[in-house]
Design a protein around this motif. Structure first.
Motif, short mmCIF file in Angstrom:
data_model
loop_
_atom_site.label_atom_id
_atom_site.label_comp_id
_atom_site.label_asym_id
_atom_site.label_seq_id
_atom_site.Cartn_x
_atom_site.Cartn_y
_atom_site.Cartn_z
N SER A 203 0.95 -1.28 0.09
CA SER A 203 -0.10 0.08 0.09
C SER A 203 0.99 1.31 0.26
CB SER A 203 -1.01 0.01 1.33
OG SER A 203 -2.02 -0.61 1.42
N GLU A 204 0.65 1.93 -0.79
CA GLU A 204 1.43 3.30 -1.35
C GLU A 204 0.46 4.63 -1.62
OE1 GLU A 204 5.07 4.89 -3.24
OE2 GLU A 204 4.90 3.24 -3.50
N LEU A 205 0.49 5.77 -0.91
CA LEU A 205 -0.04 6.89 -1.06
C LEU A 205 0.56 8.06 -2.39
CD1 LEU A 205 -0.92 8.98 2.26
CD2 LEU A 205 -2.44 7.44 0.57
N PHE A 206 -0.07 8.21 -3.28
CA PHE A 206 0.74 8.81 -4.24
C PHE A 206 0.04 9.73 -4.18
CE2 PHE A 206 1.20 4.59 -5.78
CZ PHE A 206 2.10 4.45 -5.96
N TYR A 207 0.99 11.49 -3.47
CA TYR A 207 1.09 12.71 -4.21
C TYR A 207 0.20 13.22 -5.50
CZ TYR A 207 1.68 18.16 -4.10
OH TYR A 207 1.26 19.17 -3.31
N MET A 208 -0.67 13.76 -5.55
CA MET A 208 -1.69 14.09 -6.81
C MET A 208 -0.84 15.73 -6.91
SD MET A 208 -2.98 11.00 -7.88
CE MET A 208 -3.49 11.82 -9.01
N LYS A 210 -1.46 19.74 -4.12
CA LYS A 210 -2.11 20.11 -3.20
C LYS A 210 -3.03 19.63 -2.10
CE LYS A 210 -1.88 24.65 -0.20
NZ LYS A 210 -2.33 25.44 -0.53
N GLU A 211 -2.64 18.51 -1.04
CA GLU A 211 -3.48 18.35 0.00
C GLU A 211 -4.43 17.10 -0.49
OE1 GLU A 211 -5.67 21.18 1.74
OE2 GLU A 211 -4.63 22.41 2.50
N THR A 212 -4.09 16.82 -1.81
CA THR A 212 -4.68 15.36 -2.41
C THR A 212 -3.75 14.39 -2.78
OG1 THR A 212 -5.71 17.08 -3.73
CG2 THR A 212 -5.56 14.78 -4.56
N PHE A 213 -4.32 12.92 -1.62
CA PHE A 213 -3.34 11.59 -1.98
C PHE A 213 -4.46 10.86 -2.55
CE2 PHE A 213 -1.00 14.43 0.82
CZ PHE A 213 0.52 14.42 0.34
N LEU A 214 -3.68 10.09 -3.46
CA LEU A 214 -4.85 8.31 -3.58
C LEU A 214 -3.83 7.45 -3.14
CD1 LEU A 214 -6.88 7.50 -4.81
CD2 LEU A 214 -5.25 7.81 -7.53
N MET A 215 -4.30 6.69 -2.29
CA MET A 215 -3.80 5.10 -2.43
C MET A 215 -4.35 4.18 -3.02
SD MET A 215 -4.09 3.57 1.56
CE MET A 215 -2.75 1.88 2.04
N ASP A 216 -2.83 3.36 -3.99
CA ASP A 216 -3.48 2.02 -4.03
C ASP A 216 -3.35 1.10 -3.36
OD1 ASP A 216 -4.36 0.47 -6.32
OD2 ASP A 216 -2.18 0.22 -7.13
N THR A 217 -4.26 0.22 -2.85
CA THR A 217 -3.47 -1.27 -2.31
C THR A 217 -3.56 -2.86 -3.75
OG1 THR A 217 -6.24 -1.51 -2.72
CG2 THR A 217 -5.34 -0.13 -1.02
N PRO A 218 -2.86 -3.30 -2.65
CA PRO A 218 -2.98 -4.68 -3.78
C PRO A 218 -4.39 -4.85 -4.37
CG PRO A 218 -1.59 -4.54 -1.46
CD PRO A 218 -2.71 -3.31 -2.04
N GLY A 219 -4.46 -5.72 -5.21
CA GLY A 219 -5.77 -6.08 -5.85
C GLY A 219 -6.26 -7.01 -4.83
N PHE A 220 -8.04 -7.32 -4.95
CA PHE A 220 -8.47 -8.33 -3.77
C PHE A 220 -9.04 -9.45 -5.60
CE2 PHE A 220 -11.81 -6.37 -4.20
CZ PHE A 220 -12.63 -5.08 -3.89
N THR A 221 -9.41 -10.31 -4.83
CA THR A 221 -10.28 -11.56 -5.35
C THR A 221 -11.12 -12.35 -4.25
OG1 THR A 221 -8.54 -13.19 -5.42
CG2 THR A 221 -8.34 -12.51 -7.32
N SER A 222 -10.95 -11.53 -2.45
CA SER A 222 -11.98 -12.13 -2.10
C SER A 222 -11.72 -11.53 -1.35
CB SER A 222 -11.63 -14.14 -2.24
OG SER A 222 -10.43 -14.16 -0.78
#
Length: 292
Positions: A203-208, A210-222
């Motif tokens: 999991s990691e936050l990406f700076y988009m 000012k004051e905007t972050f988007l976190m991608d998480t590992p893909g889930f199947t269940s």
């Protein structure tokens, strides 16, 4: 100096200063004594050790607005769950599991269907109707055609958003279209099973911006649901609320009862049959899990 932890790997915490720099930090030992572990998303005070090498120490974890268990992240404003409209066809049971998890954690959720260029208009209307009637914001996009991406990004501005969904639905491609600097690896779709290869490992936050972050998480199947009692499940279906007063019994669980406001609403088309069928499946699953 204050910043936000955007990634934690091998005892190192990478702290974004809110402008353009990321500092590699260690956490002070006092956190271990307090049984407190820094999380991705934490706002922190850091002591700078070297401005040239951008290294420092996490000196203080500032008060958290919230803390999610799955994924482990702090100070989240909303969730963005992404499914492909086609290739692969969306698994609505998996989507509803995720929505229940976010409802448990009191987190507003935006539903995004990517690859809408592969769908007919009546299909997109049906997808929207199912979840908008349940109270969710639904967005239809096509990363391939660059359709709907600006409107979706407007919903993220000024917030920290956790992004999730199965592998192969275009999460990495969407992130790359917004922020090429993220350099996220894009996985290929397996022609045989129509499912994506896992490309996000942590999991990691990406700076988009000012004051905007988007976190991608590992893909889930269940996704397993951590409910102690199957009778709790209905409270995490927002559209059930206005119909439960019509149930004959106050402890109605909307499964086998005859005079049930939820079942009547399904028959009248006011609640999606797909949502209700998923509710029945999840209810039985939780009941069986508790039994054993």
């Amino acid at each position: 100096m204050q910043g936000k932890i955007i990634k934690g790997i091998g005892g190192f915490y990478y702290v974004h200063d809110g402008h353009a720099n990321v500092y590699e930090c260690r956490a002070k030992g006092i956190f271990r004594n307090q049984n407190l572990k820094p999380l991705v998303g934490d706002n922190v005070e850091m002591d700078i050790l070297d401005e040239n090498t951008f290294t420092g120490n996490v000196a203080e974890i500032l008060p958290r607005k919230n803390e999610l268990i799955r994924p482990a992240v702090a100070n989240v404003d909303q969730a963005l769950v992404i499914f492909a409209a086609r290739a692969p066809k969306p698994n609505f049971n998996l989507l509803d599991r995720f929505l229940v998890m976010m409802e448990q954690q009191n987190l507003p959720t935006i539903i995004c269907f990517n690859k809408c260029d592969l769908m007919k208009e009546d299909e997109t209307d049906e997808y929207c109707r199912i979840y908008q009637s349940a109270g969710y914001t639904v967005k239809l996009v096509s990363v391939y055609q660059n359709h709907g991406l600006d409107d979706l990004r407007d919903l993220l501005r000024g917030k920290t958003t956790v992004m999730a969904g199965p592998s192969g639905v275009g999460k990495s491609s969407l992130m790359n279209s917004w922020n090429p600097q993220a350099e996220m690896k894009t996985g290929e779709i397996s022609r045989k099973i129509q499912r994506g290869k896992h490309t996000t490992r942590h999991s990691e936050l990406f700076y988009m911006e000012k004051e905007t972050f988007l976190m991608d998480t590992p893909g889930f199947t269940s996704l397993g649901l951590f409910l102690q009692d199957e009778r709790e499940l209905s409270q995490y279906y927002p559209e059930f609320g206005s119909f439960q007063d019509s149930c004959r019994f106050p402890d109605c669980v909307h499964v086998g009862e005859r005079e049930c406001g939820i079942k009547s609403a399904v028959e009248d088309g006011q609640i999606s049959p797909i949502r209700y069928e998923n509710y029945l499946q999840l209810y039985q699953e939780i009941k069986n899990t508790r039994k054993y």
